[in-house]
Design an enzyme around this catalytic site. Structure first.
Site, PDB file in Angstrom:
ATOM      1  N   GLY A 101      18.171  23.963 -27.488  1.00 25.60           N
ATOM      2  CA  GLY A 101      18.428  22.535 -27.695  1.00 25.60           C
ATOM      3  C   GLY A 101      17.642  22.142 -28.935  1.00 25.60           C
ATOM      4  CB  SER A 102      18.238  22.325 -32.343  1.00 24.70           C
ATOM      5  OG  SER A 102      18.107  23.659 -31.937  1.00 24.70           O
ATOM      6  CB  ILE A 155      11.820  19.038 -21.966  1.00 25.48           C
ATOM      7  CG1 ILE A 155      10.613  19.856 -22.442  1.00 25.48           C
ATOM      8  CG2 ILE A 155      11.581  17.555 -22.214  1.00 25.48           C
ATOM      9  CD1 ILE A 155      10.189  19.591 -23.890  1.00 25.48           C
ATOM     10  NE  ARG A 199       6.461   7.772 -21.957  1.00 25.28           N
ATOM     11  CZ  ARG A 199       7.612   8.377 -21.665  1.00 25.28           C
ATOM     12  NH1 ARG A 199       7.918   8.674 -20.420  1.00 25.28           N
ATOM     13  NH2 ARG A 199       8.464   8.661 -22.627  1.00 25.28           N
ATOM     14  CG  HIS A 203       9.592  13.018 -15.565  1.00 22.66           C
ATOM     15  ND1 HIS A 203       8.583  12.229 -16.057  1.00 22.66           N
ATOM     16  CD2 HIS A 203      10.479  13.144 -16.574  1.00 22.66           C
ATOM     17  CE1 HIS A 203       8.859  11.896 -17.304  1.00 22.66           C
ATOM     18  NE2 HIS A 203      10.004  12.421 -17.648  1.00 22.66           N
TER      19      HIS A 203
HETATM   20  N1  APR Z   1      23.452  24.716 -24.737  1.00 18.77           N
HETATM   21  C1  APR Z   1      22.595  24.476 -25.742  1.00 18.77           C
HETATM   22  N2  APR Z   1      22.380  23.247 -26.254  1.00 18.77           N
HETATM   23  C2  APR Z   1      23.078  22.234 -25.723  1.00 18.77           C
HETATM   24  C3  APR Z   1      24.002  22.418 -24.665  1.00 18.77           C
HETATM   25  C4  APR Z   1      24.182  23.731 -24.173  1.00 18.77           C
HETATM   26  N3  APR Z   1      25.021  23.979 -23.190  1.00 18.77           N
HETATM   27  N4  APR Z   1      24.524  21.208 -24.356  1.00 18.77           N
HETATM   28  C5  APR Z   1      23.956  20.311 -25.174  1.00 18.77           C
HETATM   29  N5  APR Z   1      23.090  20.925 -26.009  1.00 18.77           N
HETATM   30  C6  APR Z   1      22.288  20.359 -27.087  1.00 18.77           C
HETATM   31  C7  APR Z   1      22.977  19.229 -27.836  1.00 18.77           C
HETATM   32  O1  APR Z   1      23.889  19.742 -28.798  1.00 18.77           O
HETATM   33  C8  APR Z   1      21.786  18.508 -28.453  1.00 18.77           C
HETATM   34  O2  APR Z   1      21.532  18.930 -29.778  1.00 18.77           O
HETATM   35  O3  APR Z   1      21.111  19.765 -26.554  1.00 18.77           O
HETATM   36  C9  APR Z   1      20.609  18.886 -27.564  1.00 18.77           C
HETATM   37  C10 APR Z   1      19.962  17.713 -26.880  1.00 18.77           C
HETATM   38  O4  APR Z   1      19.394  16.929 -27.872  1.00 18.77           O
HETATM   39  P1  APR Z   1      19.434  15.330 -27.837  1.00 18.77           P
HETATM   40  O5  APR Z   1      20.790  14.879 -27.442  1.00 18.77           O
HETATM   41  O6  APR Z   1      18.878  14.843 -29.137  1.00 18.77           O
HETATM   42  O7  APR Z   1      18.450  14.982 -26.629  1.00 18.77           O
HETATM   43  P2  APR Z   1      16.851  14.946 -26.598  1.00 18.77           P
HETATM   44  O8  APR Z   1      16.385  13.558 -26.888  1.00 18.77           O
HETATM   45  O9  APR Z   1      16.307  16.054 -27.414  1.00 18.77           O
HETATM   46  O10 APR Z   1      16.589  15.189 -25.046  1.00 18.77           O
HETATM   47  C11 APR Z   1      16.981  16.390 -24.412  1.00 18.77           C
HETATM   48  O11 APR Z   1      15.296  16.199 -22.715  1.00 18.77           O
HETATM   49  O12 APR Z   1      13.924  14.429 -22.083  1.00 18.77           O
HETATM   50  C12 APR Z   1      15.088  15.132 -21.823  1.00 18.77           C
HETATM   51  O13 APR Z   1      16.464  13.433 -20.834  1.00 18.77           O
HETATM   52  C13 APR Z   1      16.284  14.250 -21.965  1.00 18.77           C
HETATM   53  O14 APR Z   1      17.743  15.766 -20.873  1.00 18.77           O
HETATM   54  C14 APR Z   1      17.361  15.263 -22.136  1.00 18.77           C
HETATM   55  C15 APR Z   1      16.674  16.370 -22.940  1.00 18.77           C
END
Ligand code: APR
Length: 320
Positions: free
Chosen positions: A10-11, A119, A152, A176
């Site tokens: 997840g990036s 996370i 927090r 959480h």
């Molecule tokens: N495999 C890999 N990456 C994925 C997949 C998958 N199957 N599905 C979604 N993603 C990627 C998305 O493309 C996106 O880039 O996960 C990333 C999530 O990033 P953001 O949408 O920016 O979310 P973020 O704020 O980083 O939070 C991620 O952490 O705190 C928790 O609730 C929040 O569940 C959420 C996670």
């Protein structure tokens, strides 16, 4: 000596911030993984181009295939969808459970020796499912929540008392979510418990309760302000602290969503408890004494997490 390898599954907002912090702290070489094509590669290149300015030597790369995470020492998982205003963390369950299945399979195949920090929300249920899907030992799979919730609480208290955040310690246990349990008895300013500070007139019991409630609602407050996503700077900093404790065998005492096998009277579940993180992952779960009020709050939180785990088992019967 070879550098450590840190994979970020997840990036997005948190993943990018994790990569930046891991680079600045020179924790190792960093691989950003995402299903979005080009995005992890773009973030990796952008961050690599910042390294001459900030003076850190970390390999940074992006990938869309799980082969890229092979041999990682630490894997931090943020894959999935974040909250939008009006959504609870629990609303994410069905989508993110499917994501955990894919991620778990990828980790099982390519990074079975890693220390895995989850996370993705709803946190306690997702880390439980990720451990099952990956088949990694429970002491090597942990959820990040307590460090963030405690941070927090610490920040709000430091603001209230006009003292350094460094001198405020805080303990938040449980799931959480809205039922998290900020423990005022075990939270201190330079060792003086909050309960004593109330007696000393630093704040009223009512004001303390307001701060406790703001801590419980801390994630929602940020979602309400950002409108397009959820918090990412503080969650990333919190997970990096856990990764650093593992990689450097610091044995930090950190509240984390850890696997309970009888501790606190719970079995086969993940929930926030104080832990020691060192080279063997979760090396110890500290069982602190809870008074009857605290125990009632903790039990309520456990019941809420169990409800989410039951929902996971219904969606994916293989987990039952
Ligand atoms: N495999 C890999 N990456 C994925 C997949 C998958 N199957 N599905 C979604 N993603 C990627 C998305 O493309 C996106 O880039 O996960 C990333 C999530 O990033 P953001 O949408 O920016 O979310 P973020 O704020 O980083 O939070 C991620 O952490 O705190 C928790 O609730 C929040 O569940 C959420 C996670």
């Amino acid at each position: 000596m070879a550098r450590n390898k840190i994979a970020l599954i997840g990036s997005g907002q948190i993943g990018g911030t994790l990569a930046h912090l891991a680079g600045l702290k020179e924790l190792g070489d960093i691989v950003l993984f995402d299903i979005a094509e080009g995005m992890p590669q773009g973030k990796a290149l952008d961050l690599a181009e910042s390294s001459p300015v900030d003076g850190f030597d970390s390999g940074l790369s992006g990938t869309n295939t799980y082969e890229g995470i092979a041999g990682s020492d630490v894997v931090i998982v943020t894959a999935g969808v974040p909250r939008k205003p009006g959504m609870s963390r629990d609303d994410l369950l069905e989508i993110n459970l499917k994501v955990m299945e894919q991620v778990g399979a990828g980790i099982k195949k390519y990074a079975p020796d890693a220390f895995v920090i989850c996370i993705t929300n709803p946190l306690d249920a997702m880390v439980w499912a990720l451990q099952k899907f990956s088949g990694l030992p429970a002491n090597k799979v942990v959820g990040m929540a307590g460090v963030l919730d405690s941070a927090r609480f610490r920040y709000f208290l430091a603001e209230e008392f006009k003292v350094s955040v460094e001198d405020v310690t805080a303990f938040v246990l449980g799931g959480h979510g809205d039922t998290m349990v900020p423990l005022t008895r075990y939270s201190t300013v330079a060792g003086v418990p909050l309960t004593d500070l109330v007696k000393m007139g630093w704040l009223t019991a009512e004001r303390l309760e307001e701060i406790v409630q703001r801590t419980r609602d801390g994630g929602a407050e940020i979602v309400g302000l950002l409108k397009t996503g959820s918090a990412f700077y503080a969650p990333a900093a919190s997970a990096i602290q856990m990764a650093e404790s593992y990689l450097k065998d610091k044995k930090r005492v950190l509240p984390c969503a850890a696997y309970l096998d009888g501790q606190y009277g719970q079995k086969d579940m993940y929930v926030g408890v104080p832990t020691v993180i060192g080279e063997n992952g979760i090396e110890r779960i500290i069982e602190i004494d809870l008074n009857s009020d605290e125990k009632a709050m903790f039990d309520k939180s456990v019941a809420s997490v169990n409800g989410l785990v039951d929902a996971c088992k219904k969606i994916q019967p293989a987990l039952a």
